[in-house]
Motif scaffolding. Sequence first.
Motif, PDB file in Angstrom:
ATOM      1  N   ARG A  41       0.794  -1.215   0.000  1.00  0.00           N
ATOM      2  CA  ARG A  41       0.000   0.000   0.000  1.00  0.00           C
ATOM      3  C   ARG A  41       0.832   1.274   0.000  1.00  0.00           C
ATOM      4  NH1 ARG A  41      -4.565   1.547   4.521  1.00  0.00           N
ATOM      5  NH2 ARG A  41      -4.576   3.752   4.054  1.00  0.00           N
ATOM      6  N   PHE A  42       1.864   1.326   0.825  1.00  0.00           N
ATOM      7  CA  PHE A  42       2.626   2.579   0.971  1.00  0.00           C
ATOM      8  C   PHE A  42       3.925   2.523   0.197  1.00  0.00           C
ATOM      9  CE2 PHE A  42       0.147   2.111   4.839  1.00  0.00           C
ATOM     10  CZ  PHE A  42      -0.519   3.299   4.864  1.00  0.00           C
ATOM     11  N   GLU A  43       4.458   3.692  -0.045  1.00  0.00           N
ATOM     12  CA  GLU A  43       5.770   3.775  -0.657  1.00  0.00           C
ATOM     13  C   GLU A  43       6.548   4.880   0.045  1.00  0.00           C
ATOM     14  OE1 GLU A  43       6.583   2.670  -5.053  1.00  0.00           O
ATOM     15  OE2 GLU A  43       6.283   4.817  -4.981  1.00  0.00           O
ATOM     16  N   MET A  44       7.688   4.523   0.593  1.00  0.00           N
ATOM     17  CA  MET A  44       8.576   5.539   1.172  1.00  0.00           C
ATOM     18  C   MET A  44       9.386   6.169   0.050  1.00  0.00           C
ATOM     19  SD  MET A  44       8.185   5.736   4.412  1.00  0.00           S
ATOM     20  CE  MET A  44       9.597   6.783   4.666  1.00  0.00           C
ATOM     21  N   VAL A  45       9.591   7.476   0.122  1.00  0.00           N
ATOM     22  CA  VAL A  45      10.345   8.178  -0.918  1.00  0.00           C
ATOM     23  C   VAL A  45      11.487   8.944  -0.245  1.00  0.00           C
ATOM     24  CG1 VAL A  45      10.216   9.781  -2.832  1.00  0.00           C
ATOM     25  CG2 VAL A  45       8.215   8.466  -2.210  1.00  0.00           C
ATOM     26  N   TYR A  46      12.696   8.685  -0.686  1.00  0.00           N
ATOM     27  CA  TYR A  46      13.874   9.376  -0.154  1.00  0.00           C
ATOM     28  C   TYR A  46      14.542  10.138  -1.275  1.00  0.00           C
ATOM     29  CZ  TYR A  46      13.321   5.881   3.534  1.00  0.00           C
ATOM     30  OH  TYR A  46      12.816   5.094   4.525  1.00  0.00           O
ATOM     31  N   HIS A  47      14.928  11.360  -1.002  1.00  0.00           N
ATOM     32  CA  HIS A  47      15.688  12.149  -1.978  1.00  0.00           C
ATOM     33  C   HIS A  47      17.060  12.437  -1.387  1.00  0.00           C
ATOM     34  CE1 HIS A  47      11.922  13.914  -4.138  1.00  0.00           C
ATOM     35  NE2 HIS A  47      11.999  12.614  -4.193  1.00  0.00           N
ATOM     36  N   PHE A  48      18.089  12.043  -2.115  1.00  0.00           N
ATOM     37  CA  PHE A  48      19.461  12.288  -1.663  1.00  0.00           C
ATOM     38  C   PHE A  48      20.154  13.243  -2.619  1.00  0.00           C
ATOM     39  CE2 PHE A  48      18.575   7.870  -0.281  1.00  0.00           C
ATOM     40  CZ  PHE A  48      18.601   8.104   1.078  1.00  0.00           C
ATOM     41  N   LEU A  49      21.048  14.058  -2.063  1.00  0.00           N
ATOM     42  CA  LEU A  49      21.827  14.989  -2.877  1.00  0.00           C
ATOM     43  C   LEU A  49      23.308  14.785  -2.564  1.00  0.00           C
ATOM     44  CD1 LEU A  49      22.216  17.636  -4.616  1.00  0.00           C
ATOM     45  CD2 LEU A  49      21.928  18.889  -2.503  1.00  0.00           C
ATOM     46  N   SER A  50      24.111  14.747  -3.607  1.00  0.00           N
ATOM     47  CA  SER A  50      25.553  14.705  -3.416  1.00  0.00           C
ATOM     48  C   SER A  50      26.075  16.120  -3.585  1.00  0.00           C
ATOM     49  CB  SER A  50      26.185  13.777  -4.451  1.00  0.00           C
ATOM     50  OG  SER A  50      27.578  13.982  -4.464  1.00  0.00           O
ATOM     51  N   LEU A  51      26.509  16.690  -2.469  1.00  0.00           N
ATOM     52  CA  LEU A  51      26.970  18.077  -2.542  1.00  0.00           C
ATOM     53  C   LEU A  51      28.260  18.175  -3.362  1.00  0.00           C
ATOM     54  CD1 LEU A  51      26.282  19.192   1.126  1.00  0.00           C
ATOM     55  CD2 LEU A  51      25.111  19.991  -0.902  1.00  0.00           C
ATOM     56  N   LYS A  52      29.025  17.078  -3.402  1.00  0.00           N
ATOM     57  CA  LYS A  52      30.285  17.107  -4.138  1.00  0.00           C
ATOM     58  C   LYS A  52      30.026  17.037  -5.643  1.00  0.00           C
ATOM     59  CE  LYS A  52      34.378  14.307  -4.888  1.00  0.00           C
ATOM     60  NZ  LYS A  52      34.222  12.939  -5.406  1.00  0.00           N
ATOM     61  N   ASN A  53      29.194  16.074  -6.056  1.00  0.00           N
ATOM     62  CA  ASN A  53      28.980  15.888  -7.493  1.00  0.00           C
ATOM     63  C   ASN A  53      27.813  16.690  -8.042  1.00  0.00           C
ATOM     64  OD1 ASN A  53      31.017  13.952  -7.479  1.00  0.00           O
ATOM     65  ND2 ASN A  53      29.592  12.386  -6.812  1.00  0.00           N
ATOM     66  N   LYS A  54      27.026  17.268  -7.162  1.00  0.00           N
ATOM     67  CA  LYS A  54      25.778  17.945  -7.547  1.00  0.00           C
ATOM     68  C   LYS A  54      24.833  16.990  -8.288  1.00  0.00           C
ATOM     69  CE  LYS A  54      27.871  22.507  -7.631  1.00  0.00           C
ATOM     70  NZ  LYS A  54      29.280  22.073  -7.435  1.00  0.00           N
ATOM     71  N   TYR A  55      24.739  15.753  -7.780  1.00  0.00           N
ATOM     72  CA  TYR A  55      23.793  14.781  -8.320  1.00  0.00           C
ATOM     73  C   TYR A  55      22.696  14.566  -7.294  1.00  0.00           C
ATOM     74  CZ  TYR A  55      27.209  13.305 -11.858  1.00  0.00           C
ATOM     75  OH  TYR A  55      28.087  13.252 -12.885  1.00  0.00           O
ATOM     76  N   ARG A  56      21.551  14.217  -7.823  1.00  0.00           N
ATOM     77  CA  ARG A  56      20.447  13.845  -6.940  1.00  0.00           C
ATOM     78  C   ARG A  56      19.976  12.454  -7.319  1.00  0.00           C
ATOM     79  NH1 ARG A  56      18.084  19.224  -5.516  1.00  0.00           N
ATOM     80  NH2 ARG A  56      19.519  20.621  -6.536  1.00  0.00           N
ATOM     81  N   VAL A  57      19.431  11.751  -6.352  1.00  0.00           N
ATOM     82  CA  VAL A  57      18.843  10.446  -6.641  1.00  0.00           C
ATOM     83  C   VAL A  57      17.622  10.261  -5.751  1.00  0.00           C
ATOM     84  CG1 VAL A  57      20.245   9.163  -4.986  1.00  0.00           C
ATOM     85  CG2 VAL A  57      19.331   7.984  -6.978  1.00  0.00           C
ATOM     86  N   ARG A  58      16.650   9.558  -6.315  1.00  0.00           N
ATOM     87  CA  ARG A  58      15.414   9.301  -5.573  1.00  0.00           C
ATOM     88  C   ARG A  58      15.317   7.802  -5.334  1.00  0.00           C
ATOM     89  NH1 ARG A  58      11.297  10.829  -9.318  1.00  0.00           N
ATOM     90  NH2 ARG A  58      11.373  12.971  -8.591  1.00  0.00           N
ATOM     91  N   VAL A  59      15.124   7.438  -4.089  1.00  0.00           N
ATOM     92  CA  VAL A  59      15.011   6.021  -3.733  1.00  0.00           C
ATOM     93  C   VAL A  59      13.611   5.776  -3.213  1.00  0.00           C
ATOM     94  CG1 VAL A  59      15.880   4.195  -2.249  1.00  0.00           C
ATOM     95  CG2 VAL A  59      17.458   5.869  -3.184  1.00  0.00           C
ATOM     96  N   LYS A  60      12.934   4.793  -3.778  1.00  0.00           N
ATOM     97  CA  LYS A  60      11.584   4.464  -3.316  1.00  0.00           C
ATOM     98  C   LYS A  60      11.576   3.062  -2.737  1.00  0.00           C
ATOM     99  CE  LYS A  60       8.973   7.275  -6.585  1.00  0.00           C
ATOM    100  NZ  LYS A  60       7.902   7.223  -7.586  1.00  0.00           N
ATOM    101  N   VAL A  61      10.798   2.900  -1.681  1.00  0.00           N
ATOM    102  CA  VAL A  61      10.721   1.604  -1.008  1.00  0.00           C
ATOM    103  C   VAL A  61       9.255   1.266  -0.779  1.00  0.00           C
ATOM    104  CG1 VAL A  61      11.389   0.291   1.014  1.00  0.00           C
ATOM    105  CG2 VAL A  61      12.888   2.073   0.174  1.00  0.00           C
ATOM    106  N   PRO A  62       8.731   0.251  -1.426  1.00  0.00           N
ATOM    107  CA  PRO A  62       7.340  -0.142  -1.144  1.00  0.00           C
ATOM    108  C   PRO A  62       7.241  -0.767   0.241  1.00  0.00           C
ATOM    109  CG  PRO A  62       8.146  -1.087  -3.211  1.00  0.00           C
ATOM    110  CD  PRO A  62       9.328  -0.554  -2.491  1.00  0.00           C
ATOM    111  N   VAL A  63       6.220  -0.347   0.987  1.00  0.00           N
ATOM    112  CA  VAL A  63       5.983  -0.862   2.344  1.00  0.00           C
ATOM    113  C   VAL A  63       4.525  -1.243   2.439  1.00  0.00           C
ATOM    114  CG1 VAL A  63       6.285  -0.415   4.785  1.00  0.00           C
ATOM    115  CG2 VAL A  63       7.599   0.903   3.157  1.00  0.00           C
TER     116      VAL A  63
END
Lengths: 159, 159
Positions: A69-91
């Motif tokens: 039913r649920f999905e956790m959403v995490y947003h990470f930023l790399s301050l060094k590379n200036k990249y972002r990534v989104r991680v989702k986890v179904p719960v």
Amino acid sequence: MEKSKTLEKIVGKFSEAVIDLHSQLGYDTVIIAKSALLEVARFLKQDPELQYNYLMDLTAVDYWKRTPRFEMVYHFLSLKNKYRVRVKVPVGGAEPEVDSLTSLWPAANWYEREVYDMFGIKFKGHPDLRRILMYPEFEGHPLRKDYPIQKRQPRVGPK
Amino acid sequence: MEIDTKGNMQTGFFTSRIDKMIGWARKYSIFQYPFVTACCGMEYMATACAHYDIDRFGAGLPRFSPRQADVLFVVGTISQKLAPVLVNVYEQMCAPKWVVAFGVCTCTGGFYDDYATVRGIDHIIPVDIYIPGCPPRPETVLQGLMLLQEKIQNQRQEV
């Protein structure tokens, strides 16, 4: 579309945990299994090349009538590379529970309390898991899709 | 108290005159306590300032302790979490006391039909005057104030 370095590294290291991944509009997203969350997060943070050292956001989505039913959403930023990534986890399940990220990012503390308050998702290993926006006597979790819109809460008297 | 020929209880001439006199004194010496939580506060300030000037009605001196106030102005949205505080403030005021619900959020909850808002402060404390509007114009507030004065003038005065 060619995979970004981040996604390639995640797939290379956690191939059995990755459920799905895609890159849209320059934003990498990876959906991983619940059991691997802590390991993936630690890898993203501590890998010398990636260095996703900043937890930008942590929230949840209620896909009512979908399993899980649920999905956790995490947003990470790399301050060094200036990249972002989104991680989702179904719960899912009657008592949704997921690993806490407070051991890696202290900033996750209040985010996770908010998710617990609004969605009722529990966090394993959280040092102080209680409501943050609503008061302790509040019944239910208001951002769940099955929270009744007309529900009235019990009156709380002066302390 | 005397009973007239038709059997009606009547208050004596002297008592009713005293009531009127005390009412007249009270309605022109309103010490208000503004309980300001939201955007209605701007309109409250506009009413209190020189242009509209509630000092003309004897209500020009807001007290910043409920213990010194006669009229509680509840100005702005009251959330469930704040409700015990408002009840506490109300209970600290000395009788005789009146309550003005200023703005539609305090009257009925307004458009905040949600889990966090008290749907009208009359669920938690008694209210004498309702001033609707989102926010009410200063003219509306002044009319509400005059209605409150009328109410104070005509009620039975507890001494």
